[in-house]
Design a protein around this motif. Structure first.
Motif, PDB file in Angstrom:
ATOM      1  N   GLU A 130       0.859  -1.197   0.000  1.00 36.61           N
ATOM      2  CA  GLU A 130       0.000   0.000   0.000  1.00 36.61           C
ATOM      3  C   GLU A 130       0.891   1.241   0.000  1.00 36.61           C
ATOM      4  OE1 GLU A 130      -3.561   1.357  -0.690  1.00 36.61           O
ATOM      5  OE2 GLU A 130      -3.460  -0.689   0.075  1.00 36.61           O
ATOM      6  N   LEU A 131       0.598   2.186  -0.902  1.00 38.10           N
ATOM      7  CA  LEU A 131       1.342   3.443  -0.964  1.00 38.10           C
ATOM      8  C   LEU A 131       0.353   4.600  -1.059  1.00 38.10           C
ATOM      9  CD1 LEU A 131       4.164   2.466  -3.517  1.00 38.10           C
ATOM     10  CD2 LEU A 131       4.456   2.875  -1.064  1.00 38.10           C
ATOM     11  N   VAL A 132       0.265   5.363   0.033  1.00 38.15           N
ATOM     12  CA  VAL A 132      -0.627   6.528   0.064  1.00 38.15           C
ATOM     13  C   VAL A 132       0.259   7.757   0.277  1.00 38.15           C
ATOM     14  CG1 VAL A 132      -2.611   7.622   1.157  1.00 38.15           C
ATOM     15  CG2 VAL A 132      -2.435   5.114   1.119  1.00 38.15           C
ATOM     16  N   PRO A 133       0.530   8.531  -0.775  1.00 37.82           N
ATOM     17  CA  PRO A 133       1.444   9.675  -0.670  1.00 37.82           C
ATOM     18  C   PRO A 133       1.174  10.558   0.540  1.00 37.82           C
ATOM     19  CG  PRO A 133       0.790   9.354  -2.942  1.00 37.82           C
ATOM     20  CD  PRO A 133      -0.048   8.407  -2.120  1.00 37.82           C
ATOM     21  N   GLU A 134       2.263  10.856   1.250  1.00 39.11           N
ATOM     22  CA  GLU A 134       2.270  11.725   2.431  1.00 39.11           C
ATOM     23  C   GLU A 134       1.549  11.128   3.647  1.00 39.11           C
ATOM     24  OE1 GLU A 134       1.172  15.820   1.709  1.00 39.11           O
ATOM     25  OE2 GLU A 134       1.448  15.540  -0.452  1.00 39.11           O
ATOM     26  N   LYS A 135       0.914   9.985   3.481  1.00 40.27           N
ATOM     27  CA  LYS A 135       0.103   9.425   4.566  1.00 40.27           C
ATOM     28  C   LYS A 135       0.620   8.090   5.112  1.00 40.27           C
ATOM     29  CE  LYS A 135      -3.067  12.672   4.277  1.00 40.27           C
ATOM     30  NZ  LYS A 135      -3.278  13.658   5.369  1.00 40.27           N
ATOM     31  N   THR A 155       3.845  -1.251   8.716  1.00 41.57           N
ATOM     32  CA  THR A 155       3.039  -0.096   8.303  1.00 41.57           C
ATOM     33  C   THR A 155       3.655   1.175   8.868  1.00 41.57           C
ATOM     34  OG1 THR A 155       1.030  -1.457   8.314  1.00 41.57           O
ATOM     35  CG2 THR A 155       0.734   0.926   8.304  1.00 41.57           C
ATOM     36  N   LEU A 156       3.956   2.124   7.990  1.00 37.39           N
ATOM     37  CA  LEU A 156       4.483   3.424   8.388  1.00 37.39           C
ATOM     38  C   LEU A 156       3.402   4.471   8.169  1.00 37.39           C
ATOM     39  CD1 LEU A 156       7.971   3.245   6.601  1.00 37.39           C
ATOM     40  CD2 LEU A 156       7.532   2.876   9.040  1.00 37.39           C
ATOM     41  N   THR A 157       3.082   5.211   9.223  1.00 38.42           N
ATOM     42  CA  THR A 157       2.066   6.265   9.133  1.00 38.42           C
ATOM     43  C   THR A 157       2.736   7.614   9.376  1.00 38.42           C
ATOM     44  OG1 THR A 157       0.382   4.734   9.950  1.00 38.42           O
ATOM     45  CG2 THR A 157      -0.146   7.082  10.023  1.00 38.42           C
ATOM     46  N   PHE A 158       2.504   8.584   8.479  1.00 38.93           N
ATOM     47  CA  PHE A 158       3.119   9.910   8.557  1.00 38.93           C
ATOM     48  C   PHE A 158       2.075  10.921   9.057  1.00 38.93           C
ATOM     49  CE2 PHE A 158       5.045   7.391   5.237  1.00 38.93           C
ATOM     50  CZ  PHE A 158       6.420   7.534   5.441  1.00 38.93           C
ATOM     51  N   ILE A 159       2.424  11.636  10.139  1.00 40.39           N
ATOM     52  CA  ILE A 159       1.491  12.587  10.749  1.00 40.39           C
ATOM     53  C   ILE A 159       2.114  13.989  10.737  1.00 40.39           C
ATOM     54  CG2 ILE A 159       0.203  13.151  12.835  1.00 40.39           C
ATOM     55  CD1 ILE A 159       0.414  10.135  13.557  1.00 40.39           C
ATOM     56  N   ASP A 160       1.422  14.922  10.118  1.00 37.76           N
ATOM     57  CA  ASP A 160       1.902  16.307  10.017  1.00 37.76           C
ATOM     58  C   ASP A 160       1.790  16.992  11.376  1.00 37.76           C
ATOM     59  OD1 ASP A 160       2.641  18.854   9.290  1.00 37.76           O
ATOM     60  OD2 ASP A 160       1.271  18.987   7.584  1.00 37.76           O
ATOM     61  N   ALA A 162       2.916  20.335  11.998  1.00 40.36           N
ATOM     62  CA  ALA A 162       3.228  21.754  11.765  1.00 40.36           C
ATOM     63  C   ALA A 162       4.732  21.999  11.663  1.00 40.36           C
ATOM     64  CB  ALA A 162       2.637  22.624  12.876  1.00 40.36           C
ATOM     65  N   GLY A 163       5.287  21.594  10.547  1.00 40.55           N
ATOM     66  CA  GLY A 163       6.719  21.789  10.319  1.00 40.55           C
ATOM     67  C   GLY A 163       7.546  20.571  10.679  1.00 40.55           C
ATOM     68  N   GLU A 164       6.957  19.654  11.392  1.00 39.16           N
ATOM     69  CA  GLU A 164       7.615  18.394  11.732  1.00 39.16           C
ATOM     70  C   GLU A 164       6.714  17.236  11.280  1.00 39.16           C
ATOM     71  OE1 GLU A 164       9.798  19.907  15.865  1.00 39.16           O
ATOM     72  OE2 GLU A 164       8.075  18.539  15.964  1.00 39.16           O
ATOM     73  N   THR A 165       7.286  16.076  11.220  1.00 36.47           N
ATOM     74  CA  THR A 165       6.504  14.892  10.857  1.00 36.47           C
ATOM     75  C   THR A 165       6.748  13.787  11.866  1.00 36.47           C
ATOM     76  OG1 THR A 165       6.646  15.406   8.498  1.00 36.47           O
ATOM     77  CG2 THR A 165       6.043  13.154   9.088  1.00 36.47           C
ATOM     78  N   GLU A 166       5.653  13.341  12.451  1.00 34.95           N
ATOM     79  CA  GLU A 166       5.758  12.186  13.357  1.00 34.95           C
ATOM     80  C   GLU A 166       5.524  10.921  12.527  1.00 34.95           C
ATOM     81  OE1 GLU A 166       3.994  11.990  17.491  1.00 34.95           O
ATOM     82  OE2 GLU A 166       2.730  10.511  16.447  1.00 34.95           O
ATOM     83  N   ILE A 167       6.410   9.971  12.700  1.00 34.17           N
ATOM     84  CA  ILE A 167       6.250   8.701  11.991  1.00 34.17           C
ATOM     85  C   ILE A 167       5.963   7.605  13.015  1.00 34.17           C
ATOM     86  CG2 ILE A 167       8.718   8.090  12.016  1.00 34.17           C
ATOM     87  CD1 ILE A 167       8.306   6.941   9.177  1.00 34.17           C
ATOM     88  N   ARG A 168       4.964   6.808  12.713  1.00 32.19           N
ATOM     89  CA  ARG A 168       4.600   5.699  13.596  1.00 32.19           C
ATOM     90  C   ARG A 168       4.747   4.392  12.823  1.00 32.19           C
ATOM     91  NH1 ARG A 168      -0.907   8.056  16.524  1.00 32.19           N
ATOM     92  NH2 ARG A 168       0.101   9.875  17.520  1.00 32.19           N
ATOM     93  N   LEU A 169       5.498   3.497  13.393  1.00 30.99           N
ATOM     94  CA  LEU A 169       5.715   2.193  12.770  1.00 30.99           C
ATOM     95  C   LEU A 169       4.997   1.119  13.566  1.00 30.99           C
ATOM     96  CD1 LEU A 169       8.965   0.591  11.439  1.00 30.99           C
ATOM     97  CD2 LEU A 169       7.690  -0.588  13.213  1.00 30.99           C
ATOM     98  N   GLU A 170       4.308   0.270  12.858  1.00 25.51           N
ATOM     99  CA  GLU A 170       3.701  -0.906  13.480  1.00 25.51           C
ATOM    100  C   GLU A 170       4.141  -2.139  12.692  1.00 25.51           C
ATOM    101  OE1 GLU A 170      -0.631  -2.381  13.254  1.00 25.51           O
ATOM    102  OE2 GLU A 170      -0.545  -1.276  15.164  1.00 25.51           O
ATOM    103  N   GLY A 171       4.722  -3.086  13.388  1.00 24.45           N
ATOM    104  CA  GLY A 171       5.177  -4.319  12.748  1.00 24.45           C
ATOM    105  C   GLY A 171       4.458  -5.519  13.331  1.00 24.45           C
ATOM    106  N   ARG A 172       3.881  -6.330  12.471  1.00 26.61           N
ATOM    107  CA  ARG A 172       3.172  -7.537  12.899  1.00 26.61           C
ATOM    108  C   ARG A 172       3.777  -8.766  12.222  1.00 26.61           C
ATOM    109  NH1 ARG A 172      -1.838  -6.681  15.314  1.00 26.61           N
ATOM    110  NH2 ARG A 172      -2.553  -4.512  15.333  1.00 26.61           N
TER     111      ARG A 172
END
Length: 205
Positions: A130-135, A155-160, A162-172
């Motif tokens: 799955e590839l969802v640009p910026e998301k 699964t890598l989730t990108f969260i805006d 405000a000038g930074e990006t939080e990345i959340r990784l979940e591995g199953r």
């Protein structure tokens, strides 16, 4: 003639009675001289039949046993913050030249759904699911030392922010004995590698 006929009849009756006694007493409990009871040995034909009926049962029991090996797996979660936009950070993960830069090794990527990838001299392989640009980026992912054909789901989730990006990784589906190695690998070779290579870990004033 009369005496010979009587003798033949008597002889035949004796054999018949002896045979009757033998068949009638098969399996019976008979008293012994000391008043104790003993059982006659089982009939050889009956014993053979009992063995025939038990053998297939044992065979079926063996066939019913499972021959597969189940791999114990676990789940991991990671979170980090990068000083860049979700769009830029997303592109870092799917652009071959950028992946080669932060892993410091040859890489091969097909940045499409169903596309394959290979990183760190073949130590890591997988497929984008799955590839969802910026998301979001989802992938089947494995170390080459894992059991043949076994992939984890990352699964890598990108969260805006405000000038930074939080990345959340979940591995199953990660092999349980590879939990720490996988966690450290993502933190070191991916997250820290990206920050050091592209300067996403330090604020610029």
């Amino acid at each position: 003639m009369k005496h010979e006929g009587v003798n033949q009849i008597s002889s035949a009756l004796g054999i018949y009675i002896s045979t009757l006694k033998t068949e009638f007493t098969q399996g019976m409990i008979l008293p012994t001289v000391n008043g104790e009871q003993s059982e006659l040995p089982p009939h050889p034909v009956r014993k053979a039949e009992e063995q025939k009926t038990t053998e297939p049962v044992a065979g079926n029991a063996l066939k019913s046993k499972s021959i597969g090996v189940k791999i114990p797996t676990c789940k991991i979660s990671l979170k980090d913050v990068f000083l860049t936009s979700p769009d830029e950070l997303y592109r870092v993960f799917i652009t071959q030249e950028m992946v080669q830069a932060f892993t410091h090794s040859p890489a091969f990527l097909e940045a499409d759904k169903g596309g394959k990838f290979q990183l760190l001299d073949g130590s890591v392989t997988g497929e984008f699911t799955e590839l969802v640009p910026e998301k979001q980026i989802a992938m089947k992912w494995r170390f080459k030392t894992w059991p043949e054909g076994h992939f984890a789901t990352i699964t890598l989730t990108f969260i805006d922010k405000a000038g930074e990006t939080e990345i959340r990784l979940e591995g199953r589906g990660i092999p349980a004995n590879e939990e720490e190695r996988t966690r450290e690998g993502w933190q070191r070779y991916y997250f820290e590698g990206i920050k050091q290579t592209f300067g996403y870990g330090a604020r610029l004033f």
